[in-house]
Design a protein around this motif. Structure first.
Motif, PDB file in Angstrom:
ATOM      1  N   TRP A 188     -36.181  -7.465 -44.736  1.00 13.64           N
ATOM      2  CA  TRP A 188     -36.710  -8.542 -45.853  1.00 13.64           C
ATOM      3  C   TRP A 188     -36.952  -8.026 -47.081  1.00 13.64           C
ATOM      4  CZ3 TRP A 188     -37.978 -13.408 -44.456  1.00 13.64           C
ATOM      5  CH2 TRP A 188     -37.921 -13.775 -42.994  1.00 13.64           C
ATOM      6  N   ALA A 189     -36.859  -8.818 -48.192  1.00 12.30           N
ATOM      7  CA  ALA A 189     -37.099  -8.052 -49.596  1.00 12.30           C
ATOM      8  C   ALA A 189     -37.476  -9.494 -50.308  1.00 12.30           C
ATOM      9  CB  ALA A 189     -35.924  -7.489 -50.365  1.00 12.30           C
ATOM     10  N   LYS A 190     -38.561  -9.266 -51.143  1.00 12.49           N
ATOM     11  CA  LYS A 190     -39.115 -10.286 -52.165  1.00 12.49           C
ATOM     12  C   LYS A 190     -38.032 -10.220 -53.264  1.00 12.49           C
ATOM     13  CE  LYS A 190     -43.128 -11.978 -54.499  1.00 12.49           C
ATOM     14  NZ  LYS A 190     -44.468 -11.732 -54.812  1.00 12.49           N
ATOM     15  N   TRP A 192     -37.829 -15.197 -50.670  1.00 12.32           N
ATOM     16  CA  TRP A 192     -37.631 -13.784 -50.114  1.00 12.32           C
ATOM     17  C   TRP A 192     -36.057 -13.750 -49.337  1.00 12.32           C
ATOM     18  CZ3 TRP A 192     -40.857 -10.062 -48.723  1.00 12.32           C
ATOM     19  CH2 TRP A 192     -42.139 -10.283 -49.255  1.00 12.32           C
ATOM     20  N   LEU A 193     -35.551 -12.891 -49.280  1.00 14.75           N
ATOM     21  CA  LEU A 193     -34.304 -12.573 -48.799  1.00 14.75           C
ATOM     22  C   LEU A 193     -34.381 -12.020 -47.355  1.00 14.75           C
ATOM     23  CD1 LEU A 193     -32.484 -10.859 -51.849  1.00 14.75           C
ATOM     24  CD2 LEU A 193     -32.711 -13.282 -51.370  1.00 14.75           C
ATOM     25  N   ALA A 194     -33.760 -12.275 -46.422  1.00 13.27           N
ATOM     26  CA  ALA A 194     -33.564 -11.846 -45.125  1.00 13.27           C
ATOM     27  C   ALA A 194     -32.307 -11.604 -44.520  1.00 13.27           C
ATOM     28  CB  ALA A 194     -34.452 -12.986 -44.138  1.00 13.27           C
ATOM     29  N   PHE A 197     -28.640  -7.817 -58.352  1.00 13.94           N
ATOM     30  CA  PHE A 197     -29.889  -7.867 -57.927  1.00 13.94           C
ATOM     31  C   PHE A 197     -29.896  -6.814 -56.640  1.00 13.94           C
ATOM     32  CE2 PHE A 197     -33.311  -9.098 -54.986  1.00 13.94           C
ATOM     33  CZ  PHE A 197     -34.514  -8.533 -55.525  1.00 13.94           C
ATOM     34  N   GLN A 198     -30.407  -5.575 -56.754  1.00 17.68           N
ATOM     35  CA  GLN A 198     -30.661  -4.638 -55.621  1.00 17.68           C
ATOM     36  C   GLN A 198     -31.916  -4.987 -54.947  1.00 17.68           C
ATOM     37  OE1 GLN A 198     -28.148  -2.572 -54.884  1.00 17.68           O
ATOM     38  NE2 GLN A 198     -27.021  -3.590 -56.422  1.00 17.68           N
ATOM     39  N   PRO A 199     -32.036  -5.517 -53.627  1.00 17.46           N
ATOM     40  CA  PRO A 199     -33.226  -5.672 -52.913  1.00 17.46           C
ATOM     41  C   PRO A 199     -33.916  -4.423 -52.537  1.00 17.46           C
ATOM     42  CG  PRO A 199     -31.538  -7.135 -52.166  1.00 17.46           C
ATOM     43  CD  PRO A 199     -30.848  -6.129 -53.061  1.00 17.46           C
TER      44      PRO A 199
END
Length: 196
Positions: free
Chosen positions: A111-113, A131-133, A188-190
């Motif tokens: 997970w990453a905001k 959020w990225l999942a 964009f680097q999560p």
């Protein structure tokens, strides 16, 4: 023109009094009396919203988890990324994990905001965390009582085409597509959090 593009003191309005005109199940309607920057008074009406999350969830095959849901206020079935409102005291990541599982049955290991958006700044306090999942595994979804939605997978290119054709018009999903493009391009680097 302002001396500093970041200074906003000359724009701020101050609440003098608040009247709650309606209390719904999770929304509150307010009417405030405010003091304007020039000292005059004015009324501001707005909706207080508990906040929400939206999840851009990538499947192992590179497609993305999507939903189709009838949205009563606009009288249309909308194409959307999974999303949902925060429960009282719930953090963004916990809400994103809960909503993804409840609505789609998927759990994510990473997970990453990505960011935050304010979808209706003219009349509501709503804030949506994006959020990225990733590294998803399928399970059995657990829809809320009275919740009806279809879950499907789509490629990023399909989403873009649907947006250009006016078939995908949900603002939060369009913002989610911007984050998706930045993620896929490497712009964009999560900062991933691993959940086991």
């Amino acid at each position: 023109m302002s001396d500093s593009p970041l200074s906003d003191l000359h724009l701020r309005e101050t609440c003098i009094a608040r009247e709650v005109t309606e209390q719904g199940m999770f929304l509150q309607w307010c009417r405030d009396l405010v003091r304007l920057p020039d000292g005059r008074e004015a009324r501001r009406e707005f909706v207080v919203h508990p906040g929400a999350v939206m999840i851009v969830a990538r499947l192992p095959d590179g497609r993305f988890v999507m939903e189709r849901q009838f949205r009563y206020p606009v009288g249309m079935t909308m194409i959307e990324f999974p999303a949902g409102k925060l429960d009282h005291g719930e953090g963004g990541l916990a809400c994103a994990q809960r909503e993804l599982f409840e609505e789609t049955g998927y759990r994510a290991r990473r997970w990453a905001k990505a960011g935050v958006l304010h979808p209706t700044i003219g009349y509501a306090t709503e804030v949506i965390e994006v959020w990225l999942a990733d590294e998803l595994t399928a399970g059995e979804r657990q829809l809320d009582d009275g919740e009806f939605l279809d879950v499907f997978a789509a490629e990023a290119g399909e989403l873009s085409q649907w947006m250009l054709k006016g078939q995908l018009t949900d603002a939060k999903t369009i913002v989610g597509m911007m984050w998706l493009q930045k993620w896929q391009s490497g712009a964009f680097q999560p900062d991933w959090t691993v959940v086991d």
